[in-house]
Enzyme design. Sequence first.
Site, PDB file in Angstrom:
ATOM      1  N   SER A   1      -4.412   2.850  -7.312  1.00 32.66           N
ATOM      2  CA  SER A   1      -5.509   4.077  -7.522  1.00 32.66           C
ATOM      3  C   SER A   1      -6.544   4.428  -8.781  1.00 32.66           C
ATOM      4  O   SER A   1      -6.059   4.375  -9.875  1.00 32.66           O
ATOM      5  CB  SER A   1      -4.508   5.519  -7.545  1.00 32.66           C
ATOM      6  OG  SER A   1      -5.035   7.011  -7.977  1.00 32.66           O
TER       7      SER A   1
ATOM      8  N   TYR B   1       2.611  10.505 -10.609  1.00 33.36           N
ATOM      9  CA  TYR B   1       1.497  10.210  -9.561  1.00 33.36           C
ATOM     10  C   TYR B   1       1.124   9.356 -10.948  1.00 33.36           C
ATOM     11  O   TYR B   1       1.283   7.868 -10.415  1.00 33.36           O
ATOM     12  CB  TYR B   1       0.950  10.726  -8.610  1.00 33.36           C
ATOM     13  CG  TYR B   1       0.893   9.508  -7.912  1.00 33.36           C
ATOM     14  CD1 TYR B   1       0.815  10.034  -6.901  1.00 33.36           C
ATOM     15  CD2 TYR B   1      -0.413   9.678  -8.152  1.00 33.36           C
ATOM     16  CE1 TYR B   1       0.383   8.930  -6.194  1.00 33.36           C
ATOM     17  CE2 TYR B   1      -1.957   9.230  -7.476  1.00 33.36           C
ATOM     18  CZ  TYR B   1      -1.791   8.796  -6.944  1.00 33.36           C
ATOM     19  OH  TYR B   1      -1.825   7.884  -5.315  1.00 33.36           O
TER      20      TYR B   1
ATOM     21  N   LYS C   1       1.309   5.001 -11.162  1.00 29.18           N
ATOM     22  CA  LYS C   1      -0.661   3.918 -11.019  1.00 29.18           C
ATOM     23  C   LYS C   1      -0.783   3.302 -12.251  1.00 29.18           C
ATOM     24  O   LYS C   1      -1.318   1.892 -12.208  1.00 29.18           O
ATOM     25  CB  LYS C   1      -1.656   5.349 -10.717  1.00 29.18           C
ATOM     26  CG  LYS C   1      -0.954   5.579  -9.260  1.00 29.18           C
ATOM     27  CD  LYS C   1      -0.470   4.189  -7.639  1.00 29.18           C
ATOM     28  CE  LYS C   1      -0.355   5.074  -6.514  1.00 29.18           C
ATOM     29  NZ  LYS C   1      -0.382   4.213  -5.299  1.00 29.18           N
TER      30      LYS C   1
ATOM     31  N   ASN D   1       0.816  -0.807   0.274  1.00 25.55           N
ATOM     32  CA  ASN D   1       0.124  -0.287   0.210  1.00 25.55           C
ATOM     33  C   ASN D   1       0.866   1.513  -0.107  1.00 25.55           C
ATOM     34  O   ASN D   1       0.692   1.923  -0.209  1.00 25.55           O
ATOM     35  CB  ASN D   1      -1.133   0.103   1.647  1.00 25.55           C
ATOM     36  CG  ASN D   1      -1.656   0.938   1.766  1.00 25.55           C
ATOM     37  OD1 ASN D   1      -2.499   1.525   1.030  1.00 25.55           O
ATOM     38  ND2 ASN D   1      -0.867   2.169   2.845  1.00 25.55           N
TER      39      ASN D   1
HETATM   40  P1  NDP Z   1      -0.399   9.085   3.441  1.00 23.95           P
HETATM   41  O1  NDP Z   1       0.405   9.913   2.786  1.00 23.95           O
HETATM   42  O2  NDP Z   1      -1.564   8.879   4.374  1.00 23.95           O
HETATM   43  O3  NDP Z   1       0.460   7.277   3.613  1.00 23.95           O
HETATM   44  C1  NDP Z   1       1.154   6.885   3.473  1.00 23.95           C
HETATM   45  C2  NDP Z   1       2.052   5.818   3.803  1.00 23.95           C
HETATM   46  O4  NDP Z   1       3.085   5.094   3.412  1.00 23.95           O
HETATM   47  C3  NDP Z   1       2.564   5.837   5.337  1.00 23.95           C
HETATM   48  O5  NDP Z   1       2.655   5.133   5.809  1.00 23.95           O
HETATM   49  C4  NDP Z   1       4.536   6.215   4.776  1.00 23.95           C
HETATM   50  O6  NDP Z   1       5.336   5.784   5.670  1.00 23.95           O
HETATM   51  C5  NDP Z   1       4.526   4.743   3.773  1.00 23.95           C
HETATM   52  N1  NDP Z   1       6.105   5.142   3.155  1.00 23.95           N
HETATM   53  C6  NDP Z   1       5.768   6.054   2.051  1.00 23.95           C
HETATM   54  N2  NDP Z   1       6.664   6.099   1.612  1.00 23.95           N
HETATM   55  C7  NDP Z   1       7.423   4.354   2.199  1.00 23.95           C
HETATM   56  C8  NDP Z   1       8.283   3.817   1.898  1.00 23.95           C
HETATM   57  N3  NDP Z   1       9.714   4.079   1.161  1.00 23.95           N
HETATM   58  N4  NDP Z   1       8.953   2.650   2.625  1.00 23.95           N
HETATM   59  C9  NDP Z   1       7.600   2.729   3.370  1.00 23.95           C
HETATM   60  N5  NDP Z   1       7.135   2.476   3.807  1.00 23.95           N
HETATM   61  C10 NDP Z   1       6.609   4.590   3.396  1.00 23.95           C
HETATM   62  O7  NDP Z   1      -0.919   7.798   2.280  1.00 23.95           O
HETATM   63  P2  NDP Z   1      -2.830   7.380   1.860  1.00 23.95           P
HETATM   64  O8  NDP Z   1      -3.369   6.582   2.934  1.00 23.95           O
HETATM   65  O9  NDP Z   1      -3.017   8.695   1.014  1.00 23.95           O
HETATM   66  O10 NDP Z   1      -2.496   6.529   0.580  1.00 23.95           O
HETATM   67  C11 NDP Z   1      -2.048   5.375   1.514  1.00 23.95           C
HETATM   68  C12 NDP Z   1      -1.823   4.608  -0.869  1.00 23.95           C
HETATM   69  O11 NDP Z   1      -3.005   5.109  -0.975  1.00 23.95           O
HETATM   70  C13 NDP Z   1      -0.765   4.755  -1.669  1.00 23.95           C
HETATM   71  O12 NDP Z   1       0.065   4.319  -2.417  1.00 23.95           O
HETATM   72  C14 NDP Z   1      -1.661   5.729  -2.340  1.00 23.95           C
HETATM   73  O13 NDP Z   1      -1.166   6.688  -3.945  1.00 23.95           O
HETATM   74  C15 NDP Z   1      -2.548   5.489  -2.415  1.00 23.95           C
HETATM   75  N6  NDP Z   1      -4.150   6.011  -2.667  1.00 23.95           N
HETATM   76  C16 NDP Z   1      -4.363   7.354  -1.856  1.00 23.95           C
HETATM   77  C17 NDP Z   1      -5.203   8.009  -2.244  1.00 23.95           C
HETATM   78  C18 NDP Z   1      -5.805   9.394  -1.236  1.00 23.95           C
HETATM   79  O14 NDP Z   1      -6.969   9.893  -1.729  1.00 23.95           O
HETATM   80  N7  NDP Z   1      -5.532   9.700  -0.318  1.00 23.95           N
HETATM   81  C19 NDP Z   1      -6.376   7.851  -3.397  1.00 23.95           C
HETATM   82  C20 NDP Z   1      -6.256   6.452  -4.316  1.00 23.95           C
HETATM   83  C21 NDP Z   1      -4.676   6.047  -4.697  1.00 23.95           C
HETATM   84  P3  NDP Z   1       5.217   6.624   7.201  1.00 23.95           P
HETATM   85  O15 NDP Z   1       4.530   7.354   8.113  1.00 23.95           O
HETATM   86  O16 NDP Z   1       6.910   6.301   7.761  1.00 23.95           O
HETATM   87  O17 NDP Z   1       6.197   8.275   6.361  1.00 23.95           O
END
Ligand code: NDP
Length: 263
Positions: A150, A170, A174, A97
């Site tokens: 996404s 981005y 996706k 995720n």
């Molecule tokens: P957030 O920005 O709220 O959280 C991102 C998460 O990914 C955090 O837990 C972060 O860890 C972790 N992360 C980022 N980079 C790494 C890495 N290199 N290694 C390990 N962990 C990592 O994201 P969202 O909850 O908004 O999004 C989650 C997923 O859903 C993503 O793939 C996003 O593209 C997708 N998405 C989101 C949408 C939205 O509207 N929010 C819509 C469609 C898709 P840490 O906390 O330690 O930084």
Amino acid sequence: MAPKGFMIDFSNKCIIVTGGNRGIGYAFSRAVAQAGARVAIIYRSSKDAPDVAQKLSKEFNVDVKAYQCDVSDADGTNKTFNKIDKEMGPVTGLVANAGVSVVKPALELTTDDFNKVYNVNVLGVFNSARAAAKLWIDAKHAGSIVITSSMSSQIINQAAPNKALTQVFYNSSKGAVSNLTKGLAAEWAPYHIRVNTVSPGYVNTDQTSHMDKHIRDHQARNVPLGRFAEPHEMTGQAVLLLSDHGSYMTGGEYFVDGGQLVW
Ligand code: NDP
């Protein structure tokens, strides 16, 4: 008489959720913990991730632990998955995720921006999926992988009427990861490993709360259901795909988008 109700019980499952400490990933961690699974949360740098894990563990009386790992590092990801398998396993499912975005006009995007986005959204997902598949193929164990892509795999999001939200790396990442899902599903079907994508629409998380309010209001107005989702609204589809009820589902992309893609 058979018991009534539709039951998903993950008591014997151990599920890894990358980026499982906040946002949509946290909702996935919470949902699988609620279903009874042991949960390994992978995070990159949030200091409170171990506390988040402990809180979930107490709430549902299941084993939940946080593991720090940058999923863009293939070796580190393999080592972390092996460690989780020994400490909490056998691992039975993965939610890949973790994802990041860079919002900038295309004319200003840099190679660093490309690497930042693709190293997590495509390579990081690949590293995580392959680390899980290696565990399962070695152990002759079936498994289910759910990748968070996404609806942006299919469309260019708008910031205002007829005006693009400027995030070409981005959206294309996706598109790439949705296609990667199909390829992995095809390669690993003989090992009984299913690979599917849950593709959210707009969800209230840190990623979207940093956007300008006018943009968010415009986007919400254009969704048939008229609003952003809450993270927990993404979980039903993922839980289904991880469960045995999804046993004939592989290579699919499942949109949970409030109807956005009808336009
Ligand atoms: P957030 O920005 O709220 O959280 C991102 C998460 O990914 C955090 O837990 C972060 O860890 C972790 N992360 C980022 N980079 C790494 C890495 N290199 N290694 C390990 N962990 C990592 O994201 P969202 O909850 O908004 O999004 C989650 C997923 O859903 C993503 O793939 C996003 O593209 C997708 N998405 C989101 C949408 C939205 O509207 N929010 C819509 C469609 C898709 P840490 O906390 O330690 O930084």
